[in-house]
Design a protein around this motif. Structure first.
Motif, mmCIF file in Angstrom:
data_model
loop_
_atom_site.group_PDB
_atom_site.id
_atom_site.type_symbol
_atom_site.label_atom_id
_atom_site.label_comp_id
_atom_site.label_asym_id
_atom_site.label_seq_id
_atom_site.Cartn_x
_atom_site.Cartn_y
_atom_site.Cartn_z
ATOM 1 N N GLY A 59 0.835 -1.204 0.000
ATOM 2 C CA GLY A 59 0.000 0.000 0.000
ATOM 3 C C GLY A 59 0.862 1.243 0.000
ATOM 4 N N GLY A 60 0.232 2.397 -0.252
ATOM 5 C CA GLY A 60 0.960 3.655 -0.234
ATOM 6 C C GLY A 60 1.482 4.064 -1.589
ATOM 7 N N GLU A 61 2.151 5.226 -1.613
ATOM 8 C CA GLU A 61 2.614 5.738 -2.888
ATOM 9 C C GLU A 61 4.024 6.319 -2.763
ATOM 10 O OE1 GLU A 61 0.722 9.164 -4.532
ATOM 11 O OE2 GLU A 61 1.009 8.470 -6.586
ATOM 12 N N ILE A 62 4.810 6.154 -3.829
ATOM 13 C CA ILE A 62 6.137 6.760 -3.861
ATOM 14 C C ILE A 62 6.195 7.686 -5.070
ATOM 15 C CG2 ILE A 62 8.616 6.347 -3.997
ATOM 16 C CD1 ILE A 62 8.025 3.464 -2.990
ATOM 17 N N GLN A 63 6.621 8.933 -4.826
ATOM 18 C CA GLN A 63 6.761 9.878 -5.924
ATOM 19 C C GLN A 63 8.215 10.263 -6.106
ATOM 20 O OE1 GLN A 63 4.184 13.233 -5.255
ATOM 21 N NE2 GLN A 63 2.501 12.237 -6.346
ATOM 22 N N PHE A 64 8.638 10.276 -7.374
ATOM 23 C CA PHE A 64 9.997 10.700 -7.697
ATOM 24 C C PHE A 64 9.899 11.905 -8.617
ATOM 25 C CE2 PHE A 64 13.760 10.186 -10.582
ATOM 26 C CZ PHE A 64 14.716 10.573 -9.660
ATOM 27 N N GLN A 65 10.485 13.001 -8.232
ATOM 28 C CA GLN A 65 10.416 14.270 -8.981
ATOM 29 C C GLN A 65 8.977 14.597 -9.365
ATOM 30 O OE1 GLN A 65 13.407 13.403 -12.078
ATOM 31 N NE2 GLN A 65 14.820 14.773 -10.991
ATOM 32 N N GLY A 66 8.080 14.376 -8.415
ATOM 33 C CA GLY A 66 6.690 14.757 -8.613
ATOM 34 C C GLY A 66 5.812 13.744 -9.323
ATOM 35 N N ASN A 67 6.419 12.650 -9.846
ATOM 36 C CA ASN A 67 5.613 11.641 -10.538
ATOM 37 C C ASN A 67 5.602 10.325 -9.764
ATOM 38 O OD1 ASN A 67 5.249 13.359 -12.849
ATOM 39 N ND2 ASN A 67 7.388 12.873 -13.359
ATOM 40 N N SER A 68 4.453 9.667 -9.795
ATOM 41 C CA SER A 68 4.341 8.408 -9.069
ATOM 42 C C SER A 68 5.172 7.318 -9.762
ATOM 43 C CB SER A 68 2.885 7.970 -9.010
ATOM 44 O OG SER A 68 2.830 6.679 -8.437
ATOM 45 N N ILE A 69 5.946 6.596 -8.976
ATOM 46 C CA ILE A 69 6.710 5.474 -9.533
ATOM 47 C C ILE A 69 6.281 4.175 -8.852
ATOM 48 C CG2 ILE A 69 8.744 6.808 -10.196
ATOM 49 C CD1 ILE A 69 10.081 5.735 -7.585
ATOM 50 N N THR A 70 5.145 4.232 -8.150
ATOM 51 C CA THR A 70 4.729 3.112 -7.302
ATOM 52 C C THR A 70 4.608 1.793 -8.035
ATOM 53 O OG1 THR A 70 3.401 4.804 -6.249
ATOM 54 C CG2 THR A 70 3.188 2.579 -5.390
ATOM 55 N N ARG A 71 3.982 1.799 -9.216
ATOM 56 C CA ARG A 71 3.731 0.524 -9.885
ATOM 57 C C ARG A 71 4.700 0.273 -11.047
ATOM 58 N NH1 ARG A 71 1.631 -1.547 -6.200
ATOM 59 N NH2 ARG A 71 -0.235 -0.707 -5.243
ATOM 60 N N LEU A 72 5.718 1.097 -11.174
ATOM 61 C CA LEU A 72 6.617 0.939 -12.312
ATOM 62 C C LEU A 72 7.562 -0.237 -12.121
ATOM 63 C CD1 LEU A 72 7.701 4.575 -13.279
ATOM 64 C CD2 LEU A 72 5.923 3.154 -14.290
ATOM 65 N N LYS A 73 7.970 -0.831 -13.260
ATOM 66 C CA LYS A 73 8.954 -1.914 -13.226
ATOM 67 C C LYS A 73 10.321 -1.342 -12.868
ATOM 68 C CE LYS A 73 6.776 -5.667 -15.086
ATOM 69 N NZ LYS A 73 6.239 -5.561 -16.444
ATOM 70 N N SER A 74 11.135 -2.210 -12.314
ATOM 71 C CA SER A 74 12.466 -1.833 -11.850
ATOM 72 C C SER A 74 13.293 -1.111 -12.916
ATOM 73 C CB SER A 74 13.170 -3.112 -11.406
ATOM 74 O OG SER A 74 14.350 -2.829 -10.758
ATOM 75 N N TYR A 75 13.291 -1.662 -14.148
ATOM 76 C CA TYR A 75 14.154 -1.073 -15.175
ATOM 77 C C TYR A 75 13.685 0.325 -15.583
ATOM 78 C CZ TYR A 75 10.762 -2.035 -18.887
ATOM 79 O OH TYR A 75 9.646 -2.032 -19.680
ATOM 80 N N ARG A 76 12.352 0.574 -15.460
ATOM 81 C CA ARG A 76 11.814 1.894 -15.784
ATOM 82 C C ARG A 76 12.275 2.917 -14.746
ATOM 83 N NH1 ARG A 76 10.551 4.630 -19.044
ATOM 84 N NH2 ARG A 76 8.689 5.597 -18.166
ATOM 85 N N ILE A 77 12.199 2.514 -13.491
ATOM 86 C CA ILE A 77 12.599 3.404 -12.403
ATOM 87 C C ILE A 77 14.063 3.787 -12.562
ATOM 88 C CG2 ILE A 77 12.953 3.511 -9.893
ATOM 89 C CD1 ILE A 77 10.402 1.761 -9.649
ATOM 90 N N SER A 78 14.868 2.787 -12.948
ATOM 91 C CA SER A 78 16.281 3.049 -13.161
ATOM 92 C C SER A 78 16.492 4.073 -14.266
ATOM 93 C CB SER A 78 16.989 1.742 -13.512
ATOM 94 O OG SER A 78 18.226 2.002 -14.068
ATOM 95 N N SER A 79 15.731 3.946 -15.359
ATOM 96 C CA SER A 79 15.963 4.891 -16.453
ATOM 97 C C SER A 79 15.408 6.277 -16.127
ATOM 98 C CB SER A 79 15.397 4.354 -17.774
ATOM 99 O OG SER A 79 14.061 3.992 -17.619
ATOM 100 N N LEU A 80 14.493 6.356 -15.138
ATOM 101 C CA LEU A 80 14.014 7.677 -14.716
ATOM 102 C C LEU A 80 15.058 8.407 -13.882
ATOM 103 C CD1 LEU A 80 10.292 6.998 -13.714
ATOM 104 C CD2 LEU A 80 11.127 8.286 -15.687
ATOM 105 N N GLY A 81 16.028 7.681 -13.330
ATOM 106 C CA GLY A 81 17.094 8.363 -12.604
ATOM 107 C C GLY A 81 17.285 7.948 -11.159
ATOM 108 N N ILE A 82 16.877 6.713 -10.825
ATOM 109 C CA ILE A 82 17.191 6.195 -9.496
ATOM 110 C C ILE A 82 18.097 4.979 -9.678
ATOM 111 C CG2 ILE A 82 16.308 5.188 -7.355
ATOM 112 C CD1 ILE A 82 13.692 6.618 -7.803
#
Lengths: 254, 314
Positions: A59-82
């Protein structure tokens, strides 16, 4: 400098009946070094796995630079800059040291299957560039002279540095370091502290899980303390050192 | 591709061109055709197993799909052989996509079981779909394939035909391995979690490499069909799937050259051992066992070791 880069609200993770993280709120501000500390099993690595999409939150939500990354796949999050390193070093053992770092360039390059198979000029140019950039990151962590070796030949401390170089190669905005000092001797830890501040100097925000209190108190701008999946304190290093709850969690009730 | 691989490829090409002028016995030439056909599938399987670290114990199915597509379309429906050849590739890659999406989510033994099941289902379909495949008695009377107006109707012509394909596929595979995509595939082999965390879309890449290896299997299948001009299900069963895995492992999983050497050994060895009659299977097993005990990195690993020792001495 005070923009929020990462914001977690009420994140929760359960494994069957076990609550690993419960209703955790926290923010990471841009350009800071924030440390997460707490006893073993407090849920620190789980928080990292939730941020990087390796685990999906219950549950809950995680936002990175103002956009939700909660349900994103690992490789997507990496390319967004984490990007991140791992507590139990996860290097690619069948590749050379430099190839490990070259993998980090994956999300920042684009050669697809076809141009790879046909070895088109664009691909060859890109490969050269990737190798050059990877070398720069290796030199940054001081492993430039060992680029051609197998990562398994490196002493443990250097393997940790290689993981940092690999993570840096993805050009993260936020870098997650999972116990980077564990297994390091005093000199290596001092070197690591210098390296981490240098990374911040490049404008990269750092979130750090660490047990070495000297390191944590020395370089962190802010500290969050977890115990049993809950936040029990948050503040400046000096405030945390004097916090009764924290002392209790670490030393047990008097 | 680096210099070492280009050079080896050049040497191989020269040897292959010279070979039929030295060895004129058609039996040996014919055996080399089968080495080429098996080599093409083994190279594809090596990309999947050695490079990306995903096992398949059902790869004979893709070989069969290519073979049967060519056989049914040309012998029964009068299609042009090349048209059937490409339709076989299309069919195999589509099936690889459909099978790959759910099964490549599995790991290790579970993936092995899923691909084994797929191989068995395909084998049963070849056997039972009698109206189309001719059932256990198979399909005969398959026409020869033409290349630029020349019929590939002799062993020697087919030898050059098959090995030209193999060299092409080998070159493409080496290019792939030494690229951004190949590197990403190898990262999946070592740590899927870390690969994902470094921005590699591992699920997509695994499916893509599965499809590539299926295409190679299908190409080999079509080449087989037009060479032997007869297909029956028994060539595409579990035994052949396992033989393919053995080629990759015995040759050396870490390199596509290994797959080629493995294919050569496991195709040629039974021909040599045939003289031993009842003891054939015993010696065959013993050879494989000894290779795995003394050369855990396969034949190519052993060759690399010898080569490095030689260089050090010089």
């Amino acid at each position: 400098m005070d923009n929020v880069i990462l914001h977690a609200s009420k994140i929760k993770k359960t494994f069957g009946g076990l609550v690993a993280v419960s209703d955790l709120d926290f923010t990471v501000r841009e350009g800071r070094i924030k440390a997460i500390i707490g006893p073993n099993g407090a849920g620190k690595t789980t928080v990292f796995n939730l941020i990087t999409g390796i685990l999906q939150p219950t549950g809950g939500e995680i936002q990175f630079q103002g956009n939700s990354i909660t349900r994103l796949k690992s490789y997507r999050i990496s390319s967004l800059g984490i990007s991140r390193t791992f507590q139990n070093v996860q290097l690619f053992s069948n590749m050379s040291v430099i190839e490990n770092v070259m993998i980090g360039r994956h999300p920042r390059t684009s050669s697809g299957i076809m141009s790879s198979i046909l070895s088109l000029p664009k691909k060859r140019k890109e490969e050269k560039e990737v190798r050059k950039r990877a070398m720069e990151y290796l030199e940054f962590v001081g492993l430039g002279d060992r680029f051609d070796e197998s990562p398994e030949n490196l002493p443990f401390g250097k393997q940790r540095l290689l993981e940092i170089a690999r993570a840096m190669a993805t050009e993260p905005r936020l870098l997650l370091l999972d116990e980077p000092a564990s297994g390091l001797n005093t000199k290596e830890t001092q070197n690591l502290a210098r390296l981490i501040t240098e990374i911040r100097g490049r404008g990269i925000t750092i979130l750090l899980v660490e047990h070495d209190m000297e390191l944590v108190m020395g370089i962190s701008d802010e500290i969050m303390v977890l115990n049993s999946g809950q936040k029990i304190a948050e503040g400046l290093p000096r405030e945390i050192q004097e916090n009764d709850e924290v002392i209790k969690a670490y030393l047990g009730e008097a | 591709m680096d210099k070492k691989n280009s050079l080896t490829l050049l040497i191989l090409t020269v040897c292959l061109v010279v070979f039929p002028f030295i060895v004129t016995n058609t039996y040996y030439i014919s055996t080399m055709v089968f080495v080429g056909i098996n080599g093409i599938i083994a190279i594809g399987l090596s990309l999947l197993m050695g490079c990306a670290g995903q096992i398949s114990i059902g790869h004979a199915a893709f070989f069969g799909l290519g073979a049967y597509t060519s056989a049914v379309l040309t012998a029964k429906l009068g299609f042009h052989p090349w048209c059937a050849f490409f339709l076989g590739i299309l069919l195999s890659s589509c099936i690889a996509l459909i099978i790959g999406i759910p099964s490549l989510k599995l790991k290790g033994h579970y993936l092995a079981m899923a691909t084994l099941g797929f191989g068995e289902i395909t084998y049963i379909v070849f056997n039972e779909l009698t109206d189309i495949t001719g059932g256990p008695s198979g399909i005969g009377g398959i026409p020869k394939i033409y290349l630029a107006g020349y019929a590939m109707n002799t062993d020697i012509k087919y030898y050059f035909f098959v090995w030209a394909f193999l060299l092409l596929i080998l070159t493409l595979s080496l290019n792939l391995i030494h690229s951004r995509i190949g590197r990403a595939l190898r990262s999946i082999h070592d740590s899927e979690v870390a690969a994902n965390a470094m921005g590699v879309n591992t699920s997509k890449l695994k499916i893509q490499v599965f499809m590539i290896s299926a295409v190679f299997g299908s190409v080999a299948g079509s080449l087989y069909t037009h060479y032997v001009t007869f297909v029956s299900p028994s060539s595409f069963g579990l035994f052949f799937s396992i033989l393919l895995v053995m080629m990759v492992v015995i040759g050396g999983m870490h390199s596509v050259w290994g797959a080629l050497i493995g294919a050569a050994l496991l195709t040629i060895l039974p021909e040599f051992l045939r003289a031993l009659k009842d003891f054939e299977i015993f010696v065959y097993g013993a050879v494989l066992l000894l290779i795995m005990i003394f050369l855990p990195r396969g034949l190519i690993g052993g060759l690399e070791y010898l080569f490095n020792r030689l260089i050090k001495k010089v």
